[in-house]
Design a protein around this motif. Sequence first.
Motif, mmCIF file in Angstrom:
data_model
loop_
_atom_site.group_PDB
_atom_site.id
_atom_site.type_symbol
_atom_site.label_atom_id
_atom_site.label_comp_id
_atom_site.label_asym_id
_atom_site.label_seq_id
_atom_site.Cartn_x
_atom_site.Cartn_y
_atom_site.Cartn_z
ATOM 1 N N SER A 48 -9.436 6.558 5.818
ATOM 2 C CA SER A 48 -7.981 6.422 5.959
ATOM 3 C C SER A 48 -7.388 5.302 5.103
ATOM 4 O O SER A 48 -6.167 5.196 4.986
ATOM 5 C CB SER A 48 -7.618 6.161 7.420
ATOM 6 O OG SER A 48 -8.272 4.997 7.886
ATOM 7 N N ASP A 49 -8.228 4.484 4.484
ATOM 8 C CA ASP A 49 -7.736 3.434 3.579
ATOM 9 C C ASP A 49 -7.468 3.967 2.175
ATOM 10 O O ASP A 49 -6.966 3.228 1.321
ATOM 11 C CB ASP A 49 -8.752 2.292 3.484
ATOM 12 C CG ASP A 49 -8.901 1.533 4.782
ATOM 13 O OD1 ASP A 49 -10.026 1.080 5.082
ATOM 14 O OD2 ASP A 49 -7.887 1.396 5.511
ATOM 15 N N SER A 50 -7.806 5.201 1.925
ATOM 16 C CA SER A 50 -7.557 5.804 0.609
ATOM 17 C C SER A 50 -6.063 5.788 0.327
ATOM 18 O O SER A 50 -5.264 6.350 1.092
ATOM 19 C CB SER A 50 -8.086 7.237 0.574
ATOM 20 O OG SER A 50 -9.490 7.264 0.743
ATOM 21 N N ALA A 51 -5.690 5.138 -0.752
ATOM 22 C CA ALA A 51 -4.276 4.930 -1.071
ATOM 23 C C ALA A 51 -4.207 4.214 -2.417
ATOM 24 O O ALA A 51 -5.235 3.917 -3.034
ATOM 25 C CB ALA A 51 -3.605 4.072 0.009
ATOM 26 N N TYR A 104 -2.908 0.696 -4.082
ATOM 27 C CA TYR A 104 -2.611 -0.674 -3.679
ATOM 28 C C TYR A 104 -1.943 -1.404 -4.839
ATOM 29 O O TYR A 104 -2.438 -1.396 -5.962
ATOM 30 C CB TYR A 104 -3.895 -1.388 -3.256
ATOM 31 C CG TYR A 104 -4.464 -0.807 -1.981
ATOM 32 C CD1 TYR A 104 -5.233 0.351 -2.021
ATOM 33 C CD2 TYR A 104 -4.189 -1.387 -0.746
ATOM 34 C CE1 TYR A 104 -5.725 0.912 -0.847
ATOM 35 C CE2 TYR A 104 -4.681 -0.839 0.430
ATOM 36 C CZ TYR A 104 -5.456 0.319 0.364
ATOM 37 O OH TYR A 104 -5.927 0.878 1.530
ATOM 38 N N ARG A 148 -5.826 2.659 -7.462
ATOM 39 C CA ARG A 148 -6.092 3.745 -6.507
ATOM 40 C C ARG A 148 -7.461 3.547 -5.890
ATOM 41 O O ARG A 148 -8.453 3.321 -6.599
ATOM 42 C CB ARG A 148 -6.024 5.105 -7.189
ATOM 43 C CG ARG A 148 -6.239 6.287 -6.238
ATOM 44 C CD ARG A 148 -6.061 7.612 -6.959
ATOM 45 N NE ARG A 148 -4.721 7.761 -7.504
ATOM 46 C CZ ARG A 148 -3.676 8.174 -6.803
ATOM 47 N NH1 ARG A 148 -3.810 8.477 -5.527
ATOM 48 N NH2 ARG A 148 -2.502 8.296 -7.398
ATOM 49 N N VAL A 162 0.844 -1.183 0.000
ATOM 50 C CA VAL A 162 0.000 0.000 0.000
ATOM 51 C C VAL A 162 0.884 1.240 0.000
ATOM 52 O O VAL A 162 1.933 1.267 0.655
ATOM 53 C CB VAL A 162 -0.971 0.008 1.196
ATOM 54 C CG1 VAL A 162 -0.233 -0.062 2.525
ATOM 55 C CG2 VAL A 162 -1.887 1.228 1.157
ATOM 56 N N GLN A 163 0.479 2.224 -0.780
ATOM 57 C CA GLN A 163 1.219 3.493 -0.856
ATOM 58 C C GLN A 163 0.266 4.619 -0.506
ATOM 59 O O GLN A 163 -0.626 4.967 -1.286
ATOM 60 C CB GLN A 163 1.783 3.686 -2.267
ATOM 61 C CG GLN A 163 2.623 4.934 -2.429
ATOM 62 C CD GLN A 163 3.164 5.093 -3.847
ATOM 63 O OE1 GLN A 163 2.609 4.581 -4.809
ATOM 64 N NE2 GLN A 163 4.258 5.801 -3.974
ATOM 65 N N TYR A 164 0.466 5.205 0.677
ATOM 66 C CA TYR A 164 -0.323 6.354 1.086
ATOM 67 C C TYR A 164 0.242 7.606 0.425
ATOM 68 O O TYR A 164 1.425 7.648 0.069
ATOM 69 C CB TYR A 164 -0.340 6.481 2.595
ATOM 70 C CG TYR A 164 -0.990 5.305 3.283
ATOM 71 C CD1 TYR A 164 -0.216 4.328 3.926
ATOM 72 C CD2 TYR A 164 -2.368 5.141 3.267
ATOM 73 C CE1 TYR A 164 -0.812 3.238 4.529
ATOM 74 C CE2 TYR A 164 -2.970 4.045 3.873
ATOM 75 C CZ TYR A 164 -2.182 3.105 4.488
ATOM 76 O OH TYR A 164 -2.766 2.012 5.084
ATOM 77 N N PRO A 165 -0.561 8.638 0.273
ATOM 78 C CA PRO A 165 -0.092 9.848 -0.427
ATOM 79 C C PRO A 165 1.214 10.386 0.134
ATOM 80 O O PRO A 165 1.358 10.575 1.344
ATOM 81 C CB PRO A 165 -1.254 10.822 -0.204
ATOM 82 C CG PRO A 165 -2.456 9.956 -0.048
ATOM 83 C CD PRO A 165 -1.967 8.737 0.687
ATOM 84 N N GLU A 216 4.064 8.973 0.411
ATOM 85 C CA GLU A 216 4.908 8.027 1.144
ATOM 86 C C GLU A 216 5.400 6.898 0.240
ATOM 87 O O GLU A 216 4.946 6.744 -0.886
ATOM 88 C CB GLU A 216 4.132 7.437 2.327
ATOM 89 C CG GLU A 216 3.684 8.473 3.339
ATOM 90 C CD GLU A 216 2.981 7.832 4.526
ATOM 91 O OE1 GLU A 216 2.377 8.586 5.309
ATOM 92 O OE2 GLU A 216 3.048 6.591 4.676
#
Lengths: 114, 117
Positions: free
Chosen positions: A83-86, A88, A109, A37-40, A42
């Motif tokens: 908060s799961d917005s990312a 994958y 996304r 997972v890649q959060y904004p 990061e």
Amino acid sequence: GNSVTQMEGPVTLSEEAFLTINCTYTATGYPSLFWYVQYPGEGLQLLLKATKADDKGSNKGFEATYRKETTSFHLEKGSVQVSDSAVYFCALSDRSTGFQKLVFGTGTRLLVSP
Amino acid sequence: DADVTQTPRNRITKTGKRIMLECSQTKGHDRMYWYRQDPGLGLRLIYYSFDVKDINKGEISDGYSVSRQAQAKFSLSLESAIPNQTALYFCATSDSSGGQYRQETQYFGPGTRLLVL
């Protein structure tokens, strides 16, 4: 060669909805399978993994089952949060290389709205 | 403090310039990797290093070179940057001490966003 195919995004869901992100793979040998997972803003973080057929990886409410017969590793979550917005990424690693040579899918996304 | 750091985080350069991206890690891992990420293409491996004296090309090494100055440092250089090297670059590390077929976990840095004009 080895490859990973993911569903195109973005996937847009409301909070508490059920999530499925499809992932299928093509590989020689016996790959291990991963979801990152890649959060904004990061880097990528390992979300879960499975190393052999029928294994289920799970973490933070997400889970995926290694299905050799359908060459799939679909990611699921029963109730998503904002908060799961990312993004994958599904990935595989062919153990025959002797090291973790990862092959990534193109990423999906996920956007979760309140 | 972050375990895998990359500098700079953002860089704008011009075609033909030489630039270096740096990666440092405090995890004590022996293996390090450089990837680039392009929209719609996922991550692709540029170079990887098993230790200071063992460096290998990945699937897209043309136009890049690397240096493993120490176990904790792995630098990526673009000798003469070109616009199609505009991308997000990630460094990653892993620990092989569990044995050849142990399924290592790769730990990624925050990335360097590079724009070549």
